[in-house]
Design a protein around this motif. Structure first.
Motif, short mmCIF file in Angstrom:
data_model
loop_
_atom_site.label_atom_id
_atom_site.label_comp_id
_atom_site.label_asym_id
_atom_site.label_seq_id
_atom_site.Cartn_x
_atom_site.Cartn_y
_atom_site.Cartn_z
N THR A 244 0.85 -1.19 0.00
CA THR A 244 0.00 0.00 0.00
C THR A 244 0.88 1.23 0.00
OG1 THR A 244 -0.22 -0.27 2.42
CG2 THR A 244 -2.07 -0.99 1.04
N ALA A 245 1.48 1.60 1.17
CA ALA A 245 2.37 2.76 1.26
C ALA A 245 3.21 2.63 2.52
CB ALA A 245 1.57 4.07 1.28
N ASN A 246 4.38 3.24 2.50
CA ASN A 246 5.36 3.08 3.57
C ASN A 246 4.78 3.44 4.94
OD1 ASN A 246 8.17 2.73 4.55
ND2 ASN A 246 7.97 4.90 5.04
N ASN A 247 5.15 2.60 5.93
CA ASN A 247 4.74 2.78 7.32
C ASN A 247 3.23 2.91 7.46
OD1 ASN A 247 7.40 2.61 8.08
ND2 ASN A 247 7.45 4.56 9.14
N ALA A 248 2.53 2.01 6.81
CA ALA A 248 1.07 2.00 6.88
C ALA A 248 0.59 1.61 8.27
CB ALA A 248 0.50 1.04 5.84
N TRP A 249 -0.56 2.14 8.63
CA TRP A 249 -1.32 1.71 9.80
C TRP A 249 -2.79 1.73 9.40
CZ3 TRP A 249 -4.16 5.52 12.81
CH2 TRP A 249 -4.00 6.83 12.35
N LYS A 250 -3.70 1.39 10.29
CA LYS A 250 -5.06 1.13 9.83
C LYS A 250 -5.76 2.37 9.27
CE LYS A 250 -7.23 1.45 14.46
NZ LYS A 250 -8.06 2.65 14.23
N ASP A 251 -5.35 3.55 9.64
CA ASP A 251 -6.02 4.77 9.17
C ASP A 251 -5.13 5.69 8.36
OD1 ASP A 251 -8.51 4.16 10.38
OD2 ASP A 251 -7.75 4.84 12.32
N GLY A 252 -3.97 5.22 7.92
CA GLY A 252 -3.11 6.09 7.13
C GLY A 252 -1.74 5.49 6.94
#
Length: 559
Positions: A244-252
């Motif tokens: 998805t994208a670097n350092n993803a977490w559930k809301d960003g």
């Protein structure tokens, strides 16, 4: 001629893979080697209708996913595809066959869950469209009941822009593997020159939309070394952040800017749609695509438990404790908040039930980020635990990690859980660790750890280096050695080399071999054995080991 040493991502902000810079390390230096010609099935991408090869994955005892992609011709919006599965590479013993349709809505990808297969059996398969045949693939179902051994490769972090996938080719040549486990960062989202410039990206910009993610997956699937690995072995994969994208977490994510790149849910939906279209994996929950955790029973020998650590439950990463003189962080304030999650409450409960309910000899956890402590200053828990490096890994979620340790230790009417082996990717370096809550406390009576004997360890962890993504320029091992005093539980550290892990397990021990390739700057067929460690049944701690013998007379590779 050498390659540029490092190209930084275009986006600003912290990246956990840069944390070694605090030790003064330089960028990775890559030496070029002569280009090797492609011959035979190595040139499968030349097939006009099957430019992206074939693949299989998520094997069970009676079924396996088969995958391909048909390159559309003549402006068609749909295509009929035939498939056949056989017990021999000459296709004289047919086990299954059928016809399916694909269309533009699924980007002409084909995914078939072929059932009613025999356990612990090697199969060969191929597809056909309008009389044109795909390359032949090879796969294998899982065993049931008494199972003498498991032999598999473990990989992560395959960055197309940063170099060639030579490790994939070496894995493809190993005919005695049961499967390949990919622990995430199968693709990278950055554009050309943003994070590596050995090879150009498609599209050239950072990927954000469904069309972007599809194009990037397509580029990776055209790589001949990736194709050959997929062609010869079934894959079990989870995603990490770069899908998805670097350092993803559930809301960003660190590498997502809503003002210019749209909403995070829209980007995740696009990324996961492309992922499930282009990867040979099942969708565990069609109502919630972000839930990717699942498990695989490999007879009575191994339960392989795959965790999702980015999109379904992770709390946002905390910044470093800027008040600390090192610029790193300590386990206080928000870091000690027990409500912060890495797995999410539902997956955490699922994992604990899997661990407690497993009757397999070994419990292998496939997951993305390092579980073992990684400190720059060591201290026992009674003195605060020390100073930590990387808030994106389990160190940044210590209360969640402590809950895992409570399950491993047992108590409150629950038995201890033994023979847990954690398999990890993400960090572009190789590590072997005893897992203990209090590694800097030498007093076993107070829950500490004895470095010499390994007593006090509750499980072990093997962290694999990357397929091609950059590590630390540390050929002498000076940076690795600087980490050892604060981390007595770390038995092996290699920050410098690229490659893969080979896991060989039987009823008495589980061995991890670390294998390295000589370069990712160009095509090469050179690999070297680096080291091996093992954990014996019931000990829950590491010991040095040796290279394991390959299986005798494995089934033929796909022709």
């Amino acid at each position: 001629m050498g390659r540029p040493t490092q190209v930084k991502p275009a986006r600003s902000g912290g990246n956990r893979r840069d944390f070694f810079k605090h030790s003064g390390s330089a960028a990775v230096a890559i030496a070029a080697t002569p280009l090797l010609p492609l011959t035979g099935q190595a040139a499968v991408a030349l097939n006009a209708l099957f430019q992206h090869g074939v693949a299989s994955g998520d094997p069970l005892s009676d079924r396996v996913i088969l995958w391909t992609r048909v390159s559309p011709t003549n402006g068609r919006s749909a295509q009929v595809v035939d498939y056949v599965v056989a017990r021999d590479p000459a296709f004289t013993q047919i086990a299954a066959s059928g016809r399916v349709k694909t269309n533009i809505e699924r980007d002409f990808t084909v995914k078939i869950d072929v059932a009613r297969l025999e356990p612990n059996t090697t199969y060969y398969y191929r597809f056909a469209v309008d009389g044109s045949q795909s390359p032949v693939g090879r796969t294998k179902t899982l065993p049931v009941g008494a199972t003498p051994s498991l032999r598999m490769a473990v990989v992560s972090c395959s960055n197309f822009a940063y170099g060639y996938f030579n490790a994939y080719r070496r894995i493809a040549e190993r005919g005695d593997l049961d499967m390949v486990v990919h622990l995430g960062d199968y693709i990278y989202e950055y554009g050309s020159g943003q994070y590596g410039n050995v090879r150009a990206c498609e599209p050239a910009t950072e990927i954000v939309t469904l069309a972007d993610y599809r194009a990037r997956h397509a580029q990776y699937k055209r790589d001949p070394d990736s194709q050959e690995m997929h062609r010869q072995h079934p894959l079990v994969a989870i995603w990490d952040d770069h899908e998805t994208a670097n350092n993803a977490w559930k809301d960003g994510a660190e590498n997502h800017q809503p003002g210019t790149e749209g909403t995070w849910p829209a980007r995740v939906a696009a990324a996961l749609q492309a992922y499930y279209e282009w990867m040979p994996v099942r969708v565990p929950d069609t109502a919630n695509p972000q839930r990717n955790n699942r498990s695989f029973a490999i007879g009575n020998l191994v339960d392989l438990i795959m965790l999702e650590q980015r999109l379904s439950g992770r709390s946002e990463q905390l910044g470093t404790n800027i008040g600390h003189p090192s610029g790193y962080f300590v386990q206080s304030g928000a870091y000690a908040d027990p409500t912060r999650q890495l797995l999410g409450a539902d997956q955490e409960t699922w994992l604990f039930n899997k661990l407690r309910g497993s009757t397999a000899k070994w419990k292998l956890l496939g997951q993305g980020v390092m579980f073992a402590h990684l400190k720059v200053q060591g201290a026992p828990l009674s003195a605060g635990g020390g100073v930590f490096l990387n808030s994106d890994q389990w160190d940044g979620y210590q209360p969640a990690r402590d809950r895992v340790y409570e399950v491993l230790k047992g108590g409150n009417g629950q038995a201890p859980v033994n023979n847990v082996v954690v398999l990890t990717g993400d960090i572009h370096s190789a590590w072997a660790a005893d897992l203990t809550q209090d590694p800097n406390n030498p007093n076993l009576a107070t829950g500490g750890y004895d470095k010499a004997s390994g007593q006090g360890s509750r499980a072990v962890e093997f962290v694999g280096t990357s397929i091609s993504s950059p590590g630390v320029n540390d050929p002498s091992g000076a940076v690795a050695n600087s980490l050892k005093p604060a981390n007595p539980h770390l038995k092996y550290i290699d920050l410098h080399r690229r490659g893969y892990m080979l896991i060989d397990a039987n009823a008495s021990r589980c061995v991890c071999e670390f294998w390295n390739v000589d370069t990712v700057a160009s095509l090469s067929n050179v690999q070297t054995f680096a080291a091996a460690f093992e954990v014996l049944d019931g000990t829950n701690r590491l010991a040095p080991s040796v290279q394991t013998p390959g299986r005798a007379n494995p089934p033929p590779l796909a022709p």
